[in-house]
Design an enzyme around this catalytic site. Sequence first.
Site, PDB file in Angstrom:
ATOM      1  N   GLY A  31       9.832  -5.674  -4.993  1.00 19.85           N
ATOM      2  CA  GLY A  31       8.535  -6.446  -5.499  1.00 19.85           C
ATOM      3  C   GLY A  31       8.894  -5.466  -6.770  1.00 19.85           C
ATOM      4  N   GLY A  32       9.010  -4.220  -7.145  1.00 23.99           N
ATOM      5  CA  GLY A  32       8.485  -4.137  -8.327  1.00 23.99           C
ATOM      6  C   GLY A  32       9.099  -2.263  -7.829  1.00 23.99           C
ATOM      7  N   MET A  33      10.144  -1.536  -8.869  1.00 21.74           N
ATOM      8  CA  MET A  33      10.504   0.070  -8.674  1.00 21.74           C
ATOM      9  C   MET A  33       9.284   0.839  -9.679  1.00 21.74           C
ATOM     10  SD  MET A  33      11.509   2.111  -7.156  1.00 21.74           S
ATOM     11  CE  MET A  33      10.946   3.960  -7.591  1.00 21.74           C
ATOM     12  N   GLU A  34       8.901   1.842  -9.445  1.00 20.77           N
ATOM     13  CA  GLU A  34       8.086   2.845 -10.754  1.00 20.77           C
ATOM     14  C   GLU A  34       9.342   3.173 -11.418  1.00 20.77           C
ATOM     15  OE1 GLU A  34       8.350   2.897  -7.463  1.00 20.77           O
ATOM     16  OE2 GLU A  34       8.184   4.455  -6.514  1.00 20.77           O
ATOM     17  N   ASN A  35       9.885   3.343 -12.236  1.00 20.47           N
ATOM     18  CA  ASN A  35      10.846   4.113 -12.661  1.00 20.47           C
ATOM     19  C   ASN A  35       9.880   4.218 -13.967  1.00 20.47           C
ATOM     20  OD1 ASN A  35      13.617   3.377 -11.295  1.00 20.47           O
ATOM     21  ND2 ASN A  35      13.924   1.733 -12.024  1.00 20.47           N
ATOM     22  N   HIS A  39       0.550  -1.568  -9.564  1.00 17.11           N
ATOM     23  CA  HIS A  39       1.011  -0.497  -8.383  1.00 17.11           C
ATOM     24  C   HIS A  39       1.980   0.047  -9.009  1.00 17.11           C
ATOM     25  CE1 HIS A  39       2.581   0.470  -4.044  1.00 17.11           C
ATOM     26  NE2 HIS A  39       3.460   0.603  -4.593  1.00 17.11           N
ATOM     27  N   GLU A  40       2.858  -0.011  -9.671  1.00 22.10           N
ATOM     28  CA  GLU A  40       3.965   0.418  -9.632  1.00 22.10           C
ATOM     29  C   GLU A  40       3.181   0.945 -12.071  1.00 22.10           C
ATOM     30  OE1 GLU A  40       5.953   0.009  -8.054  1.00 22.10           O
ATOM     31  OE2 GLU A  40       6.060  -1.228  -7.539  1.00 22.10           O
ATOM     32  N   HIS A  43       1.830   4.286  -9.987  1.00 20.28           N
ATOM     33  CA  HIS A  43       2.851   5.791  -9.894  1.00 20.28           C
ATOM     34  C   HIS A  43       2.933   6.379 -10.606  1.00 20.28           C
ATOM     35  CE1 HIS A  43       4.509   4.868  -5.465  1.00 20.28           C
ATOM     36  NE2 HIS A  43       4.900   3.476  -5.573  1.00 20.28           N
ATOM     37  N   GLU A  50       3.185   5.936  -1.843  1.00 15.77           N
ATOM     38  CA  GLU A  50       2.766   5.018  -1.776  1.00 15.77           C
ATOM     39  C   GLU A  50       1.111   4.116  -1.023  1.00 15.77           C
ATOM     40  OE1 GLU A  50       4.679   2.762  -2.967  1.00 15.77           O
ATOM     41  OE2 GLU A  50       6.712   3.950  -2.926  1.00 15.77           O
ATOM     42  N   ASP A  75      14.945   4.554   4.032  1.00 14.68           N
ATOM     43  CA  ASP A  75      14.073   2.778   4.052  1.00 14.68           C
ATOM     44  C   ASP A  75      13.597   2.764   5.050  1.00 14.68           C
ATOM     45  OD1 ASP A  75      15.442   2.842   1.677  1.00 14.68           O
ATOM     46  OD2 ASP A  75      16.938   1.647   1.751  1.00 14.68           O
ATOM     47  N   TYR A 119       1.750   2.539   3.263  1.00 14.17           N
ATOM     48  CA  TYR A 119       1.743   2.061   1.999  1.00 14.17           C
ATOM     49  C   TYR A 119      -0.123   1.724   2.169  1.00 14.17           C
ATOM     50  CZ  TYR A 119       5.912   0.920  -0.295  1.00 14.17           C
ATOM     51  OH  TYR A 119       6.715   0.831  -1.176  1.00 14.17           O
ATOM     52  N   ARG A 153      14.526 -10.881  -2.701  1.00 15.18           N
ATOM     53  CA  ARG A 153      13.624  -9.729  -2.588  1.00 15.18           C
ATOM     54  C   ARG A 153      13.139 -10.165  -1.420  1.00 15.18           C
ATOM     55  NH1 ARG A 153       7.332 -10.431  -4.341  1.00 15.18           N
ATOM     56  NH2 ARG A 153       6.599  -8.433  -3.954  1.00 15.18           N
TER      57      ARG A 153
END
Length: 637
Positions: A301-305, A328-329, A332, A351, A406, A414, A589
Amino acid sequence: MSYEAVPVRSYIKGDSMKRFAIFLFCFCLLITLSTAMANAQAAQDYHSYANPSAVRVHHLDLDWDVLFDQKILKGTATLNIERISPTEPLILDTRDLKIERVETSTDGVAYAPATFTVGTSDKILGAPLTIPLPAKANRVRIHYSTAPAASGLQWLEPAQTSGKKEPFVFTQSEAIHARSWIPLQDTPQVRVTYTARVRTPRRLLAVMSAESLSGAARNGDYRFRMNQPIPSYLIALAVGDLRFKPLGRRTGVYAEPSVIDLAARELSDTEKMVLATERLYGPYRWGRYDILVLPPSFPYGGMENPRLTFATPTILAGDKSLVSLVAHELAHSWSGNLVTNATWRDFWLNEGFTVYLERRILEAVYGHGREEMEAALGLRDLNDELAALEDRDEVLHIDLKGRDPDEGSTDIPYEKGALFLRHLEETFSRSNFDRFLRSYFDHFAFQSITTEQFLAYLKQNLLDKNPALAARVPVDEWVNKPGLPSTAPKPTSSAFARVEEQSKLWLDGQITASKIPAAKWTTQEWLHFLKSVQDSGHAAARMAELDQTFNLTRSGNSEIAFQWLLMSIRNAYQPAYPRLEEFLMSIGRRKFIKPLYEELAKSPEGKERAIAIYRRARPTYHPIAVTSIDDVLKWTP
Ligand code: BES
Ligand code: ZN
C-alpha cells in the site's frame, strides 16, 4: 584504536618470552572483552551477516547508471567505515549482486585494489561479502551491478505504466531487500547518511528518499543527499516519466503525467496531516514530505521512505476515503524513521506505534467518527488473523530466527501493537500518554532500539510513575504472549452499529437491498457491511441482489472491489469473475492479490482459474509478490 605490529624479536629470549606471553594474553582478553561489550549493547540481528560491532559503516556514496535495456543498476558504492576491532574484516550483505572489484583507501583519495570473497548464498539472507581490511583503511569502494531479477527492484516495461511510453524502475528495500541493490550492512541497527548520483535516460526523472540537489532540470544526471542517519531499509530510488505538483508549503506529489492531477486532488490534505502530527508529537524533522504515486504493480500500500513516501495508485479512490494510508506512512516519520526497530523481531515498534499514530492523525483531521471506524475495522481484521495464526506468531516480540522477516508482517505487529498503546493511553489518560510518546520520540531520535529498550523506557517514564494504574496493564502478556489480554480495548463505532442493523434486516429477509439506506455510506461503512454479510452463508442469488442494487462488481474503490471479489469467490458468484480477472491482471498490491489467490486455491476449479490468471499476471508482478503467490499456488517456474 589502531593496531601496530608487536616487535616480536625483542621478546624472544628467556624472561622476555614470558612477558610476551602475558602481554599476548592481556591483549586478547582486552579484544574479547571490548567486542563482548559492544555485542551486549547491540541486539542480535538474525537477518544480517554484518559485524557492525567490529566494523561499522557510517556513510555511503552511491553512483549508478540505470540501464533499462539490461534491467540493471551498474556502478559503485563507497562506504565510510569505523574500525572498532582493527583486525576484523568488513562483512556486508548482498543478494544476487555481481561484484566486479573492490578497492580500499585510507584517505578517500587514493584507492588500492583489495581482495574479497562472496560466501554461499542463503535463500532468505543472500550471501556475505567479506573484505579483509588493510591497517588504517577507512573507505571501501565496491564496483558492482544488480541482477535483472533483484528482489528489491522492479523493472517495468512501458506497457506496465499508465503512460505506456516510458519504462519505470523502483526499489523496495524493507525488510531485507536493500542488499539486492546495494552491498551494505543490511540491518536496521546500523544507520547511515548517503549521497547518490544517478544517470538515467534524459527524458526520465530520478527521485530518492533524500534531498534532491539537481533542481528542476531534467537532464538524466541527478544528485541526492541524505544528511540524517537512516537504516538501510529506508534507502529508496525510483526512475520514470514523473511529474511533480506541490500540495503545501513543504509537501508535494510525484506521479506519471496522466495520474498527477487526480493524485494531487486526492492527497490535498497532506499538509494538514503533517501539521496535525506535529501538534501531537513534535516537529517534522525531515524537511520535505512528498508522496510518489507508483504504477499499480507496487507490492505494498505504502512505504515510508524518508522525505518521499512510496504509494500504490489504488488509494486514489476519488473521494479521499483511502488516505489513511498517507496518515500511516507520514506517522512513520516519527515511529520508524526517527525511532527505528533494531531488528525485525522488534517490528511492532515500527508498525504498532504507527497504526496508533495513524488513528490519532485521522481523528485530528477527519474527526472522531472516522477514527472509530478505522479502529473497529482494525480490530475485526485482528480477530480474523488471531483465529488463523499459530500461537508463536501471535506474539508482539516475535522470534523470527531462521525465517523470512516478511513472515512477521501480519496484523499482530500492526493491530495488536496499536491496541497495546491504546490500552496504555486509556489507562494513563490521553494527556499523560501523549506526553510520554513525545518524550519517547525525542529521547530515541535517530536511534534504532529493541523491545527491551522500549520496555525499560516505558517502565521508568510511565509505569513507575503510577504503580496503581500500571497494575492494570499486563505488559508482559501484551508483549510476550499469544492472543489478547482479556482487558484489551474493544474499539466500537456508532456508525457501524447502524450498518449492522441494516445488514441484519437484509440477511433476515426483512428488507430488500433497495431499502438499505446506503446512499451516504462512506467506504468504511461499506467495508463493514460487506464484512458483516460475507460469512452468513448467503448464496450467489443474494450477491446478485446486492450487485444489481449497488453495482459492486464495477466499484472503482479498490478496497470495496477487493472485499466484493473475495466474497464473490467464496459464494461462486460468477458474474464477478471477469472483474476478478481484470483486477488480478492490473494490480500487484500483495494485500489484495494474495487473499484472492488463496481463496481461489481452496477449490479445484478455483485453483485452475487462479493458475490460468497467474500464468499471465506473474511477469507483471513485483518479485516480492511473486515469492508470495508462488508459495500460495505451489508454483514452480
Ligand atoms: N513499512 C510498511 C510496509 C512494509 C512492511 C514493507 C514490511 C515491507 C515489509 C508500510 O508502512 C505499511 O505498513 N504499509 C501498509 C499500509 C498501511 C496503511 C497499513 C501496506 O502496504 O499495506
Ligand atoms: Zn507501516
